[in-house]
Design an enzyme around this catalytic site. Structure first.
Site, mmCIF file in Angstrom:
data_model
loop_
_atom_site.group_PDB
_atom_site.id
_atom_site.type_symbol
_atom_site.label_atom_id
_atom_site.label_comp_id
_atom_site.label_asym_id
_atom_site.label_seq_id
_atom_site.Cartn_x
_atom_site.Cartn_y
_atom_site.Cartn_z
ATOM 1 N N ASP A 107 29.160 17.374 51.046
ATOM 2 C CA ASP A 107 28.129 16.409 50.633
ATOM 3 C C ASP A 107 27.409 15.748 51.809
ATOM 4 O OD1 ASP A 107 30.545 15.183 51.303
ATOM 5 O OD2 ASP A 107 30.198 13.481 49.974
ATOM 6 N N GLU A 190 41.565 12.028 59.996
ATOM 7 C CA GLU A 190 40.972 12.399 61.288
ATOM 8 C C GLU A 190 41.924 12.025 62.419
ATOM 9 O OE1 GLU A 190 39.579 10.350 59.073
ATOM 10 O OE2 GLU A 190 37.546 11.058 58.550
#
Ligand code: UDP
Ligand code: MN
Length: 242
Positions: A107, A190
């Site tokens: 997205d 992350e």
């Protein structure tokens, strides 16, 4: 030919899936020597996704990696896209020998110039991501050519407070780290992944996009649409597939 770029894209079945992947495929069609790893959070691959991938003419793998049931049942923030990305890493370990990989959610919005930038990655590179967190930007801070820290609306004790779209890694570097993987820890995906690349310290980061002065990726989010019934006919309709 330039070194291969492996683009790891988690995706899942929802009304926005085909439009997101359409947009993203059109970006990647403008990039040389890309290998697109599209990994669905699903038990079975969605046929309409396969057809879309075939129509793009891109080099691709269409894989599946469902989120484990225990995380799916959990209330609150879920580790979205983690099983998919780990599946992508597994594919790279088994099939790739050189080049660079990048985690690119379906997205987000990517400037094609980003891909020429990340191709320069020798080990681990970083760069700004726009529309990210309440600060509207997530980026390493470079002052007088020197790295001084991270700008991000959610530091949360992270060693690497960066967005998923804000770094790239060389395949050779990954292959030297057989245990590197992404943790199923919402908000810390992350950081957890970058820490798993140890030994690797912030001072070793390669800064791209003109020393992090250019925004070439945005953490755009598509508004959720009403699921229309039957989903298959309306949104994965055959008209999309010819
Ligand atoms: N995703 C997934 N399964 C899910 C939710 C998300 O595979 O149950 C994928 C999604 O397609 C995207 C990535 O994981 O590529 C991150 O999800 P999302 O964009 O919803 O997260 P956010 O933008 O809120 O960080
Ligand atoms: Mn997203």
């Amino acid at each position: 030919t330039p070194e291969p770029l492996y683009i790891i894209t988690p995706t899942y079945r929802r009304p926005e899936q085909i439009p997101e992947l359409t947009r993203m495929s059109h970006t990647l069609m403008l990039v040389k020597n890309v290998h697109w790893l599209v990994i669905e959070d699903a038990a079975v691959a969605t046929k309409q996704v396969t057809r879309l991938l075939e129509r793009t003419g891109l080099n691709f793998e269409h894989l599946t990696a469902p989120m484990p049931e225990k995380y799916k049942q959990k209330k609150g923030a879920k580790p979205r896209g983690v099983s998919n990305r780990n599946r992508g890493l597994q594919w790279i370990r088994a099939n790739a020998t050189d080049g660079v990989f990048y985690f690119a959610d379906d997205d987000n919005t990517y400037d094609i110039a980003l891909f020429d930038e990340i191709r320069k990655t020798k080990r681990v590179s970083m760069f700004p991501v726009g529309l990210c967190t309440k600060f509207g930007l997530s980026s390493p801070i470079i002052k007088n050519e020197k790295f001084v820290g991270f700008y991000d609306g959610w530091i949360a004790g992270r060693k690497f407070p960066v967005d998923m779209a804000g770094f790239a890694v060389s395949v050779k570097f990954l292959l030297q780290r057989p245990n590197a993987s992404m943790p199923f820890k919402a908000g810390y995906e992350e950081d957890g992944f970058l820490k798993s690349l140890a030994p690797f310290e912030p001072k070793e980061i390669e800064f791209l996009a003109d020393n992090c002065t250019r925004v070439l990726a945005w953490h755009t989010q598509t508004k959720k649409n009403e699921p229309s019934a039957p989903l298959d006919m309306k949104l994965y309709g055959e008209t999309n597939l010819v």
